[in-house]
Design a protein around this motif. Structure first.
Motif, short mmCIF file in Angstrom:
data_model
loop_
_atom_site.label_atom_id
_atom_site.label_comp_id
_atom_site.label_asym_id
_atom_site.label_seq_id
_atom_site.Cartn_x
_atom_site.Cartn_y
_atom_site.Cartn_z
N ALA B 3 0.81 -1.20 -0.22
CA ALA B 3 0.21 -0.15 0.10
C ALA B 3 0.78 1.31 -0.12
N PHE B 4 0.49 2.29 -0.75
CA PHE B 4 1.17 3.45 -0.83
C PHE B 4 -0.06 4.58 -0.88
N PHE B 6 -0.97 8.12 -2.87
CA PHE B 6 -0.82 8.73 -4.02
C PHE B 6 -1.02 10.17 -4.14
N LYS B 8 -0.91 13.67 -6.70
CA LYS B 8 -0.61 14.31 -8.06
C LYS B 8 -0.41 15.72 -7.91
N ALA B 28 6.49 8.51 -13.10
CA ALA B 28 6.21 9.32 -14.13
C ALA B 28 5.28 8.51 -15.01
N GLY B 30 5.53 5.39 -15.45
CA GLY B 30 5.27 4.15 -14.62
C GLY B 30 5.24 2.91 -15.39
N GLN B 31 5.79 3.00 -16.54
CA GLN B 31 5.76 1.48 -17.34
C GLN B 31 6.84 0.61 -16.78
N ILE B 34 5.84 0.42 -12.33
CA ILE B 34 4.59 -0.42 -11.91
C ILE B 34 4.85 -1.81 -11.65
N SER B 49 3.08 11.49 -8.39
CA SER B 49 2.78 11.31 -9.77
C SER B 49 3.33 12.81 -10.52
N THR B 51 2.59 13.18 -13.61
CA THR B 51 1.82 13.24 -14.81
C THR B 51 1.06 14.49 -15.11
N ASN B 102 2.57 5.69 -25.17
CA ASN B 102 1.72 6.67 -24.72
C ASN B 102 1.74 7.20 -23.38
N ARG B 103 2.31 6.26 -22.55
CA ARG B 103 2.53 6.60 -20.91
C ARG B 103 4.11 6.72 -20.69
#
Lengths: 163, 262, 794
Positions: B3-4, B6, B8, B28, B30-31, B34, B49, B51, B102-103
């Protein structure tokens, strides 16, 4: 847990989410949209592809919180308004572009994004664009055929033409 | 995943503030992060985040330099850098797959400094400047070995300033499973010289092949590299290639990059 | 007038698949889509070492974690059976194989990375995983036994302390031929020998396994929802051998299943666990595998190390074949593991050829790796690969055309039925025809010109041929019983005609991508002469389908379809009796045509719905001699295997600088007997080809010497992607119908994966040889760029 809302398939929806909730889990468990599938943990297989703000992303590799208020389209939102299959979905059926159906939602979402960017892709362009969607059943032949057919191209010579 | 929390933030300042908290880490696109979190190999208390920060995004020309916001996705670089710096746009188009592009972001890639990532080769081969929330770091100083950079705790990359070469190209030989670079070479020719950077091959991460640079200054042609070979020592040995194979590929890919650039 | 088969959707029509509508709209119902009220989640604590002795487990801290419901260890499974093995192989000396216990949770020792040690059931998946990390265990690491040769060496560490060694069995086939074969080799004009590895693979259906156990305490009724290819088999194995639940108290449901390729045949610990835990806790328990967990818990495939020798006479006729194989069983015997290297492998060693003498020796070996079992083709790809590689090598050594060498040794069309020296009798085939067709569709004649073009581009072009046979339509029960099967291999069907004429078919086969809902309906529709839309196919639920053995071994149409034909014939027989009554005619004069029963030679008729309505509203009905209703069940047990065969051709380009192989074209000319739905058959072949090409070029399951799985995710296990493959040329116009099943069908599901690996490897070797790399006579799969490049270096 926080209440998270976003616009999914044109409707504003909300459900509980944690910081660690993935978009794929939010869709599947939070919203009951089980058409989006999860086939790997490393972002390779593409069964989970959905569109976020019009672009394909791997929903198992995106935190749900990071897409708060975004517009998300899933496989459940791809049919025509009257419920009939879209041109692309119909092409998958017509050309047997699916077998077990598990990779299919992601495959359709990626193919739809391709046709948005490139309305008449070549065979090589289709194969390259779909590199992030793994199918174990079809050998891709009929997926490529379906995408070409959906873009209005002749598919009768696929695989036959001499190099 | 553990758990964390989040958060933004919408500005660099707020992000830096959030990152000063104990156990906070940036995310960023996250690719890479994650999947790492899913495997429970990382346990942040807070993920910040990046983003939602508009000022981290975009591609713009500043004289002979192309400035790319760290939060710019690979897809956006492929599209928006194509006219000014086609070699870099072509590299961005070879990262991951369309959904990943795209991410995934430029900043995320270089901050992670995966030894098989593509972007570090372009940053190092152009002698780019990595701009952070607090300073500017030359590419030659930024990459410090596998998954290691000059970034301090809580420091975030805000943009990268790429000097635009006269000609450039990236030649990538993909690892068959992950499609990361088994060996990737970025060659950039400037009025003042040639720089060659290699990714995917070395246990020390991205590196410059100075012998090749010198040979290419004399003659910018694949043939100029005919007799050159990097030593096997220090090359990665894994399921997908031996040190000898990778050392060989460095030569092949450099020649191909030069051919594509010339 | 020619029948419009497309419009009627009968046999031979490329009817579009009805199941696609739900899959294309996100409305499939896979096991992970099932969420039951009050459901708990299990996380398995799995061994991270390959071999170790468990001294103790301390779950106290974990028990106290939030959300934990209960933690299970081996202690909780005292009195519960181990996971059973469904096949007992008898060795060369007449002794049964060594068969260790396979506990649901590890007892005393862990024997492979991924072996489950404990199971945490909690309110959420994360809570279960958190608690699993808090379990304290004391395990002494033992030396891992990974290499099969080392495992068989004197004094090797034993995977199972209670067995005499790591040898599961030493099998010889045909044992009586052993000396004759050896003698033939001493007299041979030429002997070609090849050492090769059939690489270990992971099946990787895109849907990871899932199990949901449910228990209705008021009725003492257990239900397991699971990703299975054969729910009845799971019910039998789990109910009778593991948990002791009688069939009438146990329901197993396999809903939409996202691919299997063999890996979802077997009964797994997680299925038994979820069913067991749901009974203990009186609430549903769900397990969803991650892909990482799938790599560590799904049975793997292949993993044979073989030496094959081919003896030829002076006329280049095959005189004898001798093979020696070490087959990896992994740490435990998975459900059908022992049958794969033996009865699914040795009996295929004749291939398409008239070789008179064959001896196959297989040593099955226990190692500290994940169990190995059937994967698409199962034994037959291993046989075909050896044979088609050694023939190619022989042709090169003898300087003869590999096509001609094969033709010279083919069984001729007039020789069928053909008794091979390895027990089986091929009923039909025409290998010359499929070879001719292959050469035609692959434009073999134009290869030389294309090779010149490649050369001009600095590439090496090669062409590889393989011709395969497989034994499928598995299998005659009495025969497999003699061979050690602990199950029958018939199939079943219930055809329930409804009052208004629509038909519900309940089949024991299971569709997980094969399209049964469409093809089976085509068969029934054709037989009765009604629209296929009037027929619905049900499968996958033991509570409403008759006892069936499931789907694998390319058996569904040949065996399951035959059961449907048999049941439908019973329906037609009874319907004719009813029609005869309604038409006041003799039963012998009733003809069924296009959905109408007519009295021969008259214009008197009654349509299908008229008969079915009479069956359920029997006002005008011969009740004294005929029961009302129209529902029949049939079991079909095949009298022989079916023998699909075909010629496969692969054209490649090798980049001499990098060793990278590109497949430019791949052609498959198969003889599957009769075809029900050509579109679906094409799809099955294309999918099989992708898996075979994947084995040949990309996929490799690799352990290090300590038993750590190195290829444990898609980052390192290379799955074939769209741009790794070409479009395929698939042909099945060569037809020699199967002689012993009513549809004349042979099965098509595994062919692609069986015939393609040797074609690919033969093509790469051909390219290298033509390019001047004459020292390269073999490269072990997968032919990765690194391996090809290394082989090219002297």
């Amino acid at each position: 847990m926080t209440r998270l809302s976003m616009k999914v398939n044109g409707r504003t929806v909300s459900a509980e989410a944690e910081g660690r909730t993935l978009l794929s889990a939010f869709l599947r468990q939070g919203l009951g949209l089980t058409g989006t599938h999860v086939g790997c943990d490393t972002g390779q297989c593409g069964a989970c592809v959905v569109h976020v703000d019009g672009k394909p992303v791997k929903s198992c590799n995106v935190l749900a919180m990071d897409t708060a208020d975004a517009e998300v389209t899933t496989i459940e939102g791809m049919a025509n308004a009257d419920g009939s299959l879209s041109v692309l979905q119909q092409a998958f059926q017509d050309h047997h572009g699916l077998q077990c159906g598990f990779c299919t939602p992601g495959m359709v979402m990626s193919a739809a994004a391709l046709l948005e960017e490139n309305p008449t892709p070549s065979e090589a362009e289709i194969r390259h664009y779909l590199e992030g969607n793994i199918c174990r059943c079809t050998g891709y032949h009929n997926i490529v055929k379906a995408v070409m057919a959906a873009s209005g191209q002749d598919v009768s010579q696929l695989g036959v033409a001499a190099e | 995943m553990y758990a964390f929390d989040f958060v933004k933030p919408s500005s660099i300042d707020d992000a830096v503030k959030a990152l000063s908290a104990e156990g906070a880490q940036p995310i960023a696109g996250g690719q890479t992060l994650i999947p790492t979190l899913k495997a429970r190999l990382n346990a942040p208390e807070t993920l910040v985040s990046l983003t939602g920060i508009a000022e981290l995004k975009g591609v713009c020309r500043d004289g002979d330099v192309l400035v790319i916001g760290a939060g710019t996705s690979h897809a956006a670089v492929a599209r928006d850098a194509a006219a000014e710096f086609p070699g870099l746009a072509a590299l961005a188009l070879q990262i991951g797959d369309p959904a990943v592009r795209n991410r995934g972001t430029l900043g995320g890639s270089i901050a992670n400094n995966d030894p098989a990532a593509c972007y570090p080769a372009a940053v190092l081969a152009t002698g780019a400047t990595v701009v952070t929330d607090r300073r500017e770091i030359a590419a030659d100083d930024f990459f410090q070995g596998m998954f290691t950079t000059a970034l301090e705790e809580g420091e975030i990359v805000t943009s990268v300033r790429f000097p635009i070469p006269e000609v450039s190209a990236y030649a990538k030989f993909a690892q068959p499973a992950s499609r990361f670079a088994l060996t990737g070479v970025f060659v950039a020719k400037f009025a003042e010289g040639v720089r060659v950077a290699v990714t995917g091959a070395s246990e020390d991460g991205v590196f410059r092949w100075t012998e090749a640079e010198e040979a290419l200054v004399r003659s910018f042609a694949p043939e100029a590299l005919a007799d050159l070979r990097v030593p096997d020592g220090g090359m990665i040995n894994d399921l997908h290639g031996t040190p000898a194979y990778r050392a060989h590929l460095v030569g092949v890919m450099t020649r191909r990059a030069v051919k594509a650039a010339s | 007038m020619p029948k419009d088969i497309e419009a009627q959707g009968g046999i031979g029509a490329s009817t579009k698949r009805r199941e696609d509508i739900r899959f294309l709209t996100g409305n499939g119902r896979y096991t992970d889509d099932i969420n039951l009220r009050g459901q708990a989640y299990v996380h398995f604590l799995r061994s991270d070492m390959a071999h170790g002795r468990i001294n103790g487990l301390d779950t106290a801290a974990a028990d106290a974690m939030p959300g934990v419901i209960r933690i299970f260890t081996a202690k909780d499974f005292e009195g519960v059976g181990g996971l059973p093995c469904g096949w007992q192989v008898t060795d060369r000396h007449g002794q049964p194989m060594q068969e260790p216990k396979h506990p649901v949770l590890a007892e005393g020792k862990v024997r492979h990375v991924g072996d489950p040690i404990a199971a945490v059931v909690a309110e959420t998946p994360d809570a279960a995983r958190d608690a699993a990390e808090a379990i304290v265990f004391d395990i002494d690491e033992l030396p891992a036994v990974i290499d099969m040769k080392a495992a068989l060496a004197e004094g090797a560490t034993k995977v199972h302390d209670d067995l005499s060694s790591n040898l599961c069995y030493d099998w010889g086939f045909v044992e009586e031929n052993r000396e004759a074969v050896n003698e033939a080799f001493t007299k041979a004009a030429h002997v070609t020998r090849l050492d090769l590895v059939n690489n270990r693979l992971v099946a990787n259906p895109m849907e990871p396994r899932v199990a949901v156990g449910d228990y209705d305490a008021w009725n003492d009724q257990s239900t397991l929802y699971t990703t299975s290819q054969n729910p009845h088999v799971i019910r039998l194995l789990m109910g009778a051998f593991v948990l002791g639940i009688p069939e009438h108290k146990l329901r197993v449901v396999a809903p939409d299943v996202g691919g299997g390729f063999g890996s979802k045949i077997f009964h797994y610990a997680e299925e038994a666990f979820c069913t067991f835990a749901a009974r203990q806790l009186k609430r549903p328990v769900k397990w969803t595998s991650s892909r990482a967990e799938a790599f560590l818990s799904d049975a793997h495939g292949r993993d044979h190390v073989t030496t094959i020798e081919l003896a030829l006479d002076a006329d280049h006729k095959f005189a004898a074949i001798r093979t020696e194989t070490r087959a990896n069983m992994g740490a435990y015997l998975s459900t059908f593991a022992p049958s794969v290297p033996t009865w699914l492998h040795g009996v295929l060693m004749a291939g398409n050829y008239t070789t008179p003498l064959i001896y196959v020796n297989v040593k099955a070996v226990f190692t500290n790796t994940i169990p190995v079992d059937a994967y698409r083709g199962a034994g037959r790809p291993e046989a075909t690969f050896q044979l088609e590689r050694v023939i190619d090598k022989a042709a090169r050594e003898l300087g003869v055309d590999p096509v001609e060498l094969r033709r010279k040794n083919f069984i001729k069309p007039e020789q069928f039925p053909y008794q091979t020296p390895v027990a089986v009798v091929y009923d039909t085939g025409n290998y010359h025809a499929t070879m001719d067709k292959l050469l035609e569709i692959s434009d073999h004649a134009g290869f030389a010109a294309r090779a010149e073009t490649s050369k001009a581009n600095g590439k090496l072009r090669g062409f590889g041929i393989a011709h395969y046979i497989e034994a499928c339509g598995i299998a005659p029960s009495n025969l497999v019983g003699q061979l050690g099967a602990r199950a029958g291999l018939y199939e079943s069907a219930t055809v329930r005609v409804n009052a208004t004429g629509s038909i519900s078919v309940y089949t024991g086969s299971h569709s997980h991508g094969q399209g049964h809902e469409t093809t089976f309906a085509q068969v029934v529709a054709e037989m009765i002469g009604i629209d296929a839309g009037q027929v619905e196919i049900h499968h996958g639920d033991t509570s409403n389908t008759p006892m069936g053995m499931g789907t694998y071994g390319s058996r569904s149409l040949a065996v399951g379809g035959s059961a449907i034909v048999k049941a439908t014939n019973k329906i037609i027989d009874k319907a004719k009796k009813i029609a005869a009554h309604l038409l006041e005619a003799s039963e012998a004069d009733i003809e069924l045509k296009d959905g109408k029963f007519a009295v021969a030679g008259t214009d008197k008729s009654v349509d299908w719905a008229g008969v079915t309505l009479a069956a359920y509203v029997p006002h005008n009905y011969p009740l004294e001699s005929l029961e009302p209703g129209l529902e029949e069940t049939a079991f079909y047990d095949p009298s022989n295997f079916t023998y699909p065969s075909g010629g496969y051709g692969c054209e490649v380009e090798v980049d001499p600088e990098t060793g990278k192989v590109e497949i430019l074209a791949f052609s498959a000319a198969d003889d599957f007997g009769n075809i029900v739905n050509p579109m679906i058959v094409d799809g099955q072949v294309q999918g099989g080809l992708a898996q075979g090409i994947g084995q040949a070029l990309l996929e490799n399951c690799t352990y290090d010497e300590n038993g750590q799985l190195l290829s444990a995710s898609y980052m390192d296990y290379a799955m074939p992607r769209a741009d790794d493959l070409p479009s395929f040329r698939v042909d099945h116009s060569c037809v020699t119908p199967c002689t012993h099943n009513p549809l004349g069908v042979k099965g098509c599901g595994e062919a692609g994966a069986i015939g393609s690996p040797p074609a690919v490897v033969n093509a790469v070797i051909d390219a290298l040889q033509r390019g001047g790399y004459t020292h390269v006579t073999h490269i072990d799969m997968p032919l990765t760029p690194a391996r090809v490049w290394a082989a090219m270096q002297k």
